[in-house]
Design a protein around this motif. Structure first.
Motif, PDB file in Angstrom:
ATOM      1  N   GLU A 281      64.208 -84.803 -96.961  1.00 56.59           N
ATOM      2  CA  GLU A 281      63.401 -86.048 -97.008  1.00 56.59           C
ATOM      3  C   GLU A 281      63.030 -86.591 -95.717  1.00 56.59           C
ATOM      4  O   GLU A 281      62.068 -87.382 -95.603  1.00 56.59           O
ATOM      5  CB  GLU A 281      63.949 -86.997 -97.899  1.00 56.59           C
ATOM      6  N   ALA A 282      63.693 -86.269 -94.544  1.00 52.65           N
ATOM      7  CA  ALA A 282      63.617 -86.769 -93.347  1.00 52.65           C
ATOM      8  C   ALA A 282      62.054 -86.338 -92.833  1.00 52.65           C
ATOM      9  O   ALA A 282      61.830 -87.162 -92.058  1.00 52.65           O
ATOM     10  CB  ALA A 282      64.856 -86.416 -92.271  1.00 52.65           C
ATOM     11  N   ARG A 283      61.661 -85.441 -93.220  1.00 50.30           N
ATOM     12  CA  ARG A 283      60.506 -84.856 -92.581  1.00 50.30           C
ATOM     13  C   ARG A 283      59.213 -85.266 -93.563  1.00 50.30           C
ATOM     14  O   ARG A 283      58.222 -85.263 -92.995  1.00 50.30           O
ATOM     15  CB  ARG A 283      60.437 -83.258 -92.779  1.00 50.30           C
ATOM     16  N   SER A 284      59.437 -85.957 -94.524  1.00 48.53           N
ATOM     17  CA  SER A 284      58.425 -86.559 -95.481  1.00 48.53           C
ATOM     18  C   SER A 284      58.064 -88.072 -94.837  1.00 48.53           C
ATOM     19  O   SER A 284      58.809 -88.578 -94.139  1.00 48.53           O
ATOM     20  CB  SER A 284      58.774 -86.624 -97.068  1.00 48.53           C
ATOM     21  N   VAL A 285      56.641 -88.265 -95.265  1.00 50.28           N
ATOM     22  CA  VAL A 285      56.278 -89.741 -94.993  1.00 50.28           C
ATOM     23  C   VAL A 285      55.765 -90.203 -96.415  1.00 50.28           C
ATOM     24  O   VAL A 285      54.720 -89.532 -96.981  1.00 50.28           O
ATOM     25  CB  VAL A 285      55.285 -89.656 -93.921  1.00 50.28           C
ATOM     26  N   PRO A 286      56.342 -91.066 -97.145  1.00 48.22           N
ATOM     27  CA  PRO A 286      57.527 -91.977 -96.609  1.00 48.22           C
ATOM     28  C   PRO A 286      58.729 -91.123 -96.356  1.00 48.22           C
ATOM     29  O   PRO A 286      58.722 -90.067 -97.395  1.00 48.22           O
ATOM     30  CB  PRO A 286      57.663 -93.012 -97.828  1.00 48.22           C
ATOM     31  N   GLY A 287      59.728 -91.410 -95.820  1.00 51.97           N
ATOM     32  CA  GLY A 287      60.843 -90.628 -95.609  1.00 51.97           C
ATOM     33  C   GLY A 287      61.890 -91.402 -95.003  1.00 51.97           C
ATOM     34  O   GLY A 287      61.807 -92.445 -94.572  1.00 51.97           O
ATOM     35  N   ARG A 288      63.134 -90.783 -94.942  1.00 51.50           N
ATOM     36  CA  ARG A 288      64.358 -91.404 -94.635  1.00 51.50           C
ATOM     37  C   ARG A 288      65.487 -90.653 -93.903  1.00 51.50           C
ATOM     38  O   ARG A 288      65.579 -89.402 -94.571  1.00 51.50           O
ATOM     39  CB  ARG A 288      64.835 -92.356 -95.912  1.00 51.50           C
ATOM     40  N   THR A 289      66.132 -91.117 -92.913  1.00 49.54           N
ATOM     41  CA  THR A 289      67.488 -90.550 -92.631  1.00 49.54           C
ATOM     42  C   THR A 289      68.533 -91.637 -92.384  1.00 49.54           C
ATOM     43  O   THR A 289      68.198 -92.594 -91.740  1.00 49.54           O
ATOM     44  CB  THR A 289      67.225 -89.972 -91.388  1.00 49.54           C
ATOM     45  N   VAL A 290      69.792 -91.075 -92.738  1.00 47.41           N
ATOM     46  CA  VAL A 290      70.998 -92.099 -92.523  1.00 47.41           C
ATOM     47  C   VAL A 290      71.873 -91.272 -91.635  1.00 47.41           C
ATOM     48  O   VAL A 290      72.421 -90.128 -92.070  1.00 47.41           O
ATOM     49  CB  VAL A 290      71.558 -92.760 -93.608  1.00 47.41           C
ATOM     50  N   MET A 291      72.321 -91.757 -90.547  1.00 42.82           N
ATOM     51  CA  MET A 291      73.275 -91.180 -89.775  1.00 42.82           C
ATOM     52  C   MET A 291      74.422 -92.349 -89.422  1.00 42.82           C
ATOM     53  O   MET A 291      74.072 -93.531 -89.077  1.00 42.82           O
ATOM     54  CB  MET A 291      72.834 -90.596 -88.301  1.00 42.82           C
ATOM     55  N   VAL A 292      75.621 -91.967 -89.102  1.00 41.60           N
ATOM     56  CA  VAL A 292      76.651 -92.789 -88.413  1.00 41.60           C
ATOM     57  C   VAL A 292      76.836 -92.304 -86.988  1.00 41.60           C
ATOM     58  O   VAL A 292      77.309 -91.047 -86.740  1.00 41.60           O
ATOM     59  CB  VAL A 292      77.940 -92.658 -89.277  1.00 41.60           C
ATOM     60  N   MET A 293      76.806 -93.187 -86.041  1.00 38.31           N
ATOM     61  CA  MET A 293      76.634 -92.815 -84.788  1.00 38.31           C
ATOM     62  C   MET A 293      78.024 -93.737 -84.075  1.00 38.31           C
ATOM     63  O   MET A 293      78.483 -94.848 -84.542  1.00 38.31           O
ATOM     64  CB  MET A 293      75.471 -93.232 -84.055  1.00 38.31           C
ATOM     65  N   THR A 294      78.320 -92.983 -82.812  1.00 39.46           N
ATOM     66  CA  THR A 294      79.363 -93.959 -81.814  1.00 39.46           C
ATOM     67  C   THR A 294      78.725 -93.864 -80.685  1.00 39.46           C
ATOM     68  O   THR A 294      77.803 -93.145 -80.172  1.00 39.46           O
ATOM     69  CB  THR A 294      80.622 -93.228 -81.819  1.00 39.46           C
ATOM     70  N   GLY A 295      79.277 -94.756 -79.719  1.00 34.58           N
ATOM     71  CA  GLY A 295      78.591 -94.784 -78.450  1.00 34.58           C
ATOM     72  C   GLY A 295      77.090 -95.541 -78.139  1.00 34.58           C
ATOM     73  O   GLY A 295      76.498 -95.216 -77.175  1.00 34.58           O
ATOM     74  N   LEU A 296      76.689 -96.249 -79.408  1.00 34.00           N
ATOM     75  CA  LEU A 296      75.738 -96.917 -79.229  1.00 34.00           C
ATOM     76  C   LEU A 296      75.993 -98.327 -79.051  1.00 34.00           C
ATOM     77  O   LEU A 296      76.300 -99.143 -79.847  1.00 34.00           O
ATOM     78  CB  LEU A 296      74.782 -96.740 -80.589  1.00 34.00           C
ATOM     79  N   PRO A 297      75.563 -98.933 -77.854  1.00 34.26           N
ATOM     80  CA  PRO A 297      76.012-100.261 -77.538  1.00 34.26           C
ATOM     81  C   PRO A 297      75.229-101.258 -78.452  1.00 34.26           C
ATOM     82  O   PRO A 297      73.909-100.912 -78.814  1.00 34.26           O
ATOM     83  CB  PRO A 297      75.553-100.661 -76.025  1.00 34.26           C
ATOM     84  N   GLU A 298      75.872-102.492 -78.580  1.00 33.90           N
ATOM     85  CA  GLU A 298      75.193-103.503 -79.389  1.00 33.90           C
ATOM     86  C   GLU A 298      73.893-103.866 -79.026  1.00 33.90           C
ATOM     87  O   GLU A 298      72.882-104.112 -79.856  1.00 33.90           O
ATOM     88  CB  GLU A 298      75.874-104.684 -79.337  1.00 33.90           C
ATOM     89  N   LYS A 299      73.548-103.906 -77.770  1.00 30.10           N
ATOM     90  CA  LYS A 299      71.933-104.199 -77.597  1.00 30.10           C
ATOM     91  C   LYS A 299      70.975-103.323 -77.851  1.00 30.10           C
ATOM     92  O   LYS A 299      69.685-103.802 -77.989  1.00 30.10           O
ATOM     93  CB  LYS A 299      72.052-104.338 -75.877  1.00 30.10           C
ATOM     94  N   PHE A 300      71.309-102.015 -78.453  1.00 27.64           N
ATOM     95  CA  PHE A 300      70.388-101.017 -78.826  1.00 27.64           C
ATOM     96  C   PHE A 300      70.327-101.173 -80.381  1.00 27.64           C
ATOM     97  O   PHE A 300      69.304-100.604 -80.857  1.00 27.64           O
ATOM     98  CB  PHE A 300      70.822 -99.675 -78.398  1.00 27.64           C
ATOM     99  N   GLN A 301      71.179-102.173 -80.872  1.00 30.59           N
ATOM    100  CA  GLN A 301      71.072-102.234 -82.368  1.00 30.59           C
ATOM    101  C   GLN A 301      70.078-103.398 -82.844  1.00 30.59           C
ATOM    102  O   GLN A 301      70.659-104.411 -83.640  1.00 30.59           O
ATOM    103  CB  GLN A 301      72.640-102.339 -82.942  1.00 30.59           C
ATOM    104  N   GLN A 302      69.072-103.174 -82.661  1.00 31.82           N
ATOM    105  CA  GLN A 302      67.912-104.284 -82.806  1.00 31.82           C
ATOM    106  C   GLN A 302      67.281-103.840 -84.058  1.00 31.82           C
ATOM    107  O   GLN A 302      66.139-102.978 -83.935  1.00 31.82           O
ATOM    108  CB  GLN A 302      67.130-104.828 -81.682  1.00 31.82           C
ATOM    109  N   SER A 303      67.301-104.549 -85.382  1.00 33.35           N
ATOM    110  CA  SER A 303      66.692-103.784 -86.624  1.00 33.35           C
ATOM    111  C   SER A 303      65.169-104.148 -86.387  1.00 33.35           C
ATOM    112  O   SER A 303      64.648-105.147 -85.987  1.00 33.35           O
ATOM    113  CB  SER A 303      67.260-104.457 -87.811  1.00 33.35           C
TER     114      SER A 303
END
Length: 513
Positions: A281-303
């Protein structure tokens, strides 16, 4: 599958450091013979430093990918002028192609305190194309002549640069004064002016040749790059190390050692390996992907309308990517006003949306259509089908891309943005990673560039893969080649790929922007 080019942010940082990172400039102190009185010359000439310039090896994730040469001195025969020379060479294998670039610039200033920038020459060769910029600066303006092989010269007249001689070596000036130094640098790649500030930190002990040496420490940050650059210098003014975030580093070396580079395949070195493949489904439009990450500073976490973040324990963050079509009720007719005040409609020496050939093609593609999204889709289709996917045909200017009609993701995105702006659609480039499974069968995220257009609301599109909506395998972390994202290379990890049922904070529909 077409391979994208992860070197763009790396080169962006390296080039910016040469033209906007004064900590790398060197100069011999004036001697009693041939120098003006100390009170008559800038502090940039009073600080201790090695004579004859210095060589520094450039390392990416501890792999040698290039070198710097830096020098600054009084102009021979002109005791009232200072000349700064900076040269950078980048060389690495990117996919199956050898990427090699030389960037050299020479700047001339008045030698007096606060002496203004008089002129500069920028020479670029190799990956990205060949060109020479010759600029003269006066109170009435900055005049730049652009020279390229086989093409007529171009002349641009810009507002006068306010850059001064102390900006050529803010790190040493700040250490000499024991006080912060702030100024402005005229960037040698896009000819824009950016504020640059250097502060002095507490000295540190660093290992040099197996011996601990007490080092002066200066931190420089540019308004353009936003990457804290830390320079370490001995009390003799020797530049021992320069850290560009956690990923890139320059180390003092002899000329012979500096020019001796590793065989580095950047494409594989910088990828982010996934624990498993993304769902279909990540390849479809509409589509969706959910991942859990580390090493992502807070300044990049702007919804945003495409990306949502949920903080988890132990520094992890759940990232949800959503791809959907823009709402029909929000679409606007051409020309579209830029919600950012005009920055995304601006023409410059890189985007060149004011170029006659680009404007002509944009008008032809738009035809009689006035709907901005319809025209944007036409531009995406034209670029995707008319540019040959060639990893070894790089170009740094939109007009060059149009002329050669080949390139990778950066060329596709650059020409697309230029055409959209020429058509009256606010647009910008997006830097990030995209999901791919290459010939080795390893699912991974690779560094990539695509575009974002404002057609009544922002929507992301990918001209490299001919996607009218960039699918949910695209994770954006920056815009317009911003070097700030280089800190993520080697640090960002994906520790889990989640199914819809296990997601902690999935968005329901578009949030708008």
């Amino acid at each position: 599958m077409t391979r994208t080019r992860p070197t763009a942010p790396l080169l962006g940082l390296s080039l910016a450091l040469l033209c906007a990172m004064p900590a790398l400039a060197q100069a011999p102190a004036p001697t009693a013979r041939g120098a003006a009185k100390a009170a008559d010359v800038s502090d940039v000439l009073k600080t201790p430093r090695p004579q004859g310039g210095e060589w520094l090896g450039l390392y990416l994730m501890d792999k040698k990918v290039g070198y710097f040469f830096t020098d600054l001195s009084l102009v021979p025969g002109h005791k009232d002028q200072v000349r700064s020379i900076n040269e950078m060479v980048f060389k690495a294998t990117v996919g199956t192609k050898l990427s090699e670039r030389l960037y050299r610039e020479e700047r001339t200033y008045e030698a007096k305190p606060g002496g203004r920038l008089l002129a500069f020459v920028v020479q670029q060769q190799g990956d990205g194309g060949e060109q020479r910029l010759e600029a003269t600066n006066s109170p009435s303006g900055l005049r730049v002549v652009r020279k390229r092989p086989g093409l007529p010269d171009e002349v641009r007249t810009l507002p006068a640069s306010v850059e001064v001689v102390e900006d050529a070596d803010q790190a040493r000036v700040a250490l000499y004064r024991k006080a912060p130094v702030a100024g402005t640098i005229t960037d040698g790649t896009d000819l824009e002016s950016y504020k640059v500030t250097t502060t002095v930190d507490q000295p540190e002990e660093r290992m040099v040749g197996g011996v601990k040496v007490r080092m002066g420490k200066a931190l420089t940050i540019s308004e353009k790059e936003k990457v804290p650059v830390v320079a370490y210098l001995t009390d003799k003014g020797e530049m021992v190390e320069v850290d560009f975030g956690q990923t890139m580093q320059a180390r003092a070396e002899s000329e012979a050692v500096a020019k001796r580079m590793d065989v580095v395949e950047v494409f594989g070195l910088t990828r982010i390996v996934l624990p498993r493949q993304l769902p279909v489904e990540a390849r479809s439009v509409p589509g969706r992907t959910v991942m859990v990450m580390t090493g992502l500073p807070e300044k990049f976490q702007q919804s945003t309308y495409r990306q949502k973040y949920v903080k988890l324990p132990d520094g992890r963050v759940e990232v949800t990517l959503v791809a959907d079509f823009p709402k029909l009720t929000s679409l606007k007719a051409l020309p579209v006003a830029d919600p950012d005040g005009g920055e995304n409609l601006k023409a410059n020496i890189i985007v060149e949306s004011d170029n006659a050939d680009i404007r002509k093609l944009a008008k032809k593609l738009a035809g009689s259509d006035k709907d901005a999204y319809t025209v944007a889709k036409k531009i995406i289709a034209w670029v995707a089908t008319n540019l040959e996917k060639d990893y070894g045909a790089s170009a740094d200017r939109a007009s060059d891309v149009l002329r050669q009609r080949k390139g990778d993701c950066t060329e596709h995105s650059l020409l697309t943005v230029a055409l959209m702006r020429a058509a009256g659609i606010p647009a910008r480039r997006v830097d990030g990673v995209i999901y791919m499974v290459n010939s080795d069968g390893v699912p991974a995220l690779y560094w990539h560039e695509w575009v974002e257009a404002y057609v009544g609301e922002w929507t992301q599109m990918d001209p490299t893969f001919n996607q009218n909506v960039a699918d949910a395998t695209h994770f954006g972390v920056g815009q317009e080649g911003n070097a700030e994202i280089t800190s993520l290379i080697g640090q960002l990890k994906v520790v889990e790929v989640r199914d819809r049922a296990s997601a902690a904070g999935a968005p329901s529909g578009r949030a708008g922007q």
